[in-house]
Design a protein around this motif. Structure first.
Motif, PDB file in Angstrom:
ATOM      1  N   GLU A  98       0.668  -1.279  -0.038  1.00  0.00           N
ATOM      2  CA  GLU A  98      -0.425  -0.125   0.597  1.00  0.00           C
ATOM      3  C   GLU A  98       1.166   1.288   0.294  1.00  0.00           C
ATOM      4  O   GLU A  98       2.333   1.083   0.914  1.00  0.00           O
ATOM      5  N   GLU A 100       0.266   4.004   1.771  1.00  0.00           N
ATOM      6  CA  GLU A 100      -0.074   4.688   2.856  1.00  0.00           C
ATOM      7  C   GLU A 100       1.162   3.874   3.458  1.00  0.00           C
ATOM      8  O   GLU A 100       2.072   4.739   4.588  1.00  0.00           O
ATOM      9  N   GLU A 101       2.101   2.884   3.239  1.00  0.00           N
ATOM     10  CA  GLU A 101       3.372   2.385   3.876  1.00  0.00           C
ATOM     11  C   GLU A 101       4.654   3.177   3.866  1.00  0.00           C
ATOM     12  O   GLU A 101       5.532   2.648   4.477  1.00  0.00           O
ATOM     13  N   ASP A 130      -2.357  13.615   7.898  1.00  0.00           N
ATOM     14  CA  ASP A 130      -1.059  12.646   7.267  1.00  0.00           C
ATOM     15  C   ASP A 130      -1.922  11.772   6.293  1.00  0.00           C
ATOM     16  O   ASP A 130      -2.744  12.055   5.693  1.00  0.00           O
ATOM     17  N   LEU A 131      -1.236  10.731   6.418  1.00  0.00           N
ATOM     18  CA  LEU A 131      -2.278   9.206   5.158  1.00  0.00           C
ATOM     19  C   LEU A 131      -2.837   9.230   5.694  1.00  0.00           C
ATOM     20  O   LEU A 131      -3.646   8.217   4.914  1.00  0.00           O
ATOM     21  N   THR A 132      -3.413   9.789   6.651  1.00  0.00           N
ATOM     22  CA  THR A 132      -5.270   8.408   6.806  1.00  0.00           C
ATOM     23  C   THR A 132      -6.054   9.803   6.701  1.00  0.00           C
ATOM     24  O   THR A 132      -7.520   9.629   6.897  1.00  0.00           O
ATOM     25  N   SER A 134      -6.030  12.672   9.026  1.00  0.00           N
ATOM     26  CA  SER A 134      -5.907  13.449  10.334  1.00  0.00           C
ATOM     27  C   SER A 134      -5.881  14.500   9.401  1.00  0.00           C
ATOM     28  O   SER A 134      -4.432  14.135   9.536  1.00  0.00           O
ATOM     29  N   SER A 191      -0.656   8.287  -2.886  1.00  0.00           N
ATOM     30  CA  SER A 191      -0.657   8.071  -1.760  1.00  0.00           C
ATOM     31  C   SER A 191      -1.835   9.591  -1.434  1.00  0.00           C
ATOM     32  O   SER A 191      -3.139   9.727  -1.155  1.00  0.00           O
ATOM     33  N   LEU A 195      -5.980  10.242  -1.376  1.00  0.00           N
ATOM     34  CA  LEU A 195      -6.491  11.071  -0.469  1.00  0.00           C
ATOM     35  C   LEU A 195      -7.147  12.306  -0.633  1.00  0.00           C
ATOM     36  O   LEU A 195      -8.506  12.185   0.053  1.00  0.00           O
ATOM     37  N   ARG A 198     -10.547  10.058  -1.789  1.00  0.00           N
ATOM     38  CA  ARG A 198     -11.702   9.615  -0.062  1.00  0.00           C
ATOM     39  C   ARG A 198     -11.984  11.116   0.137  1.00  0.00           C
ATOM     40  O   ARG A 198     -13.880  11.423   0.857  1.00  0.00           O
TER      41      ARG A 198
END
Length: 281
Positions: A98, A100-101, A130-132, A134, A191, A195, A198
């Motif tokens: 992934e 995001e790693e 960040d990669l999530t 947030s 990534s 993002l 999403r």
């Protein structure tokens, strides 16, 4: 801090040694070309010119190969890092890892557990996430013991798309971080695009929720209007017609007409009630 970490001696030593070997190799190629030219009967002037031409052709490829070979010996860590990064990039391209790693990959190859990979939120100016997804304050991005964080800008197409925040700072680590960030631009870009996707999907879901809520509220308002407005008025008209009908002679034409009108009103009220129930969410 190690001395070579300050002055990056291994890099300078490798580059100097590579150029020294390139010079020696070029001289050997020139001498060999002159010897071959002399055996073929070429004049000294023509032989020297041909030897210089052959040497010029061989110079850059020879330097690249020697620089790579010397670098593997003198600055082996750099080539180990490059190999790990390229392996990760291939894994992302093949779908076995992934993107995001990437942050964990940066921490491993830079030997810095405090590394943070931050992306600029689309359409939000200087807001980083960040990669999530947030939000992250830049002042809080580095580890508490790291002091003032060192930030490496990440660009795509001339536009800053993120930051690589180092937990441990040195000239050597900063240079290596820039090299790794450049080599890992594919996972970083993927990534960032994920993002943005999403964020777009979240906006679509929010818009759909607002539309559903607005439609439900409009249905309830229309139901109240039908029940408290038109329906009540029709009931009132029907009651007045019934009152008038009772004052007429049963069986007369006027009595029958009023009875038909009241029945039509009752059918209209039943239809309005059916519509009101059908509009409920």
């Amino acid at each position: 801090m190690l001395r070579h970490d300050l002055f990056d001696v291994d890099r300078l030593l490798g580059s100097s040694l590579a150029w020294l070997l390139t010079t020696i190799g070029s001289a050997a190629v020139f001498a060999l070309a002159v010897t071959v030219g002399a055996r073929l009967g070429a004049g000294s002037r023509a032989g020297a010119t041909g030897a210089a031409f052959v040497t010029a052709l061989a110079l850059l490829p020879m330097h690249r190969r020697l620089n790579t070979a010397v670098g593997r010996l003198v600055d082996r860590d750099r080539y180990v890092v490059d190999a790990r990064v390229q392996q990760f990039v291939r894994a992302v391209r093949d779908g076995t890892a992934e993107p995001e790693e990437a942050e964990e990959m940066f921490r491993t190859v830079l030997a810095d557990p405090g590394v943070r990979l931050l992306l600029r939120r689309p359409g939000a100016g200087d807001v980083y996430v960040d990669l999530t997804g947030s939000p992250v304050r830049l002042d809080d991005a580095a580890a508490p013991e790291a002091g003032t964080p060192v930030r490496v800008p990440l660009s795509s197409g001339g536009t800053e798309v993120g930051l690589l925040v180092l937990g441990v700072s040195s000239a050597r680590r900063l240079r290596r971080a820039r090299e790794v960030a450049l080599a890992a631009r594919l996972p970083i870009e993927v990534s960032r695009l994920r993002l943005e996707l999403r964020e777009a999907l979240r906006d679509v879901r929010d818009s759909r929720t607002r539309l559903v809520s607005t439609a439900a509220e409009e249905r309830r308002r229309l139901e109240r209007d039908l029940h408290d407005g038109a329906q009540q008025q029709i009931v009132s008209v029907g009651m007045r017609l019934r009152s008038t009908q009772r004052r007429l002679e049963p069986g007369s034409a006027e009595h029958r007409d009023l009875d038909a009108a009241v029945q039509a009103l009752e059918a209209t009220i039943a239809e309005l009630r059916r519509l009101a129930h059908g509009l409920r969410p």
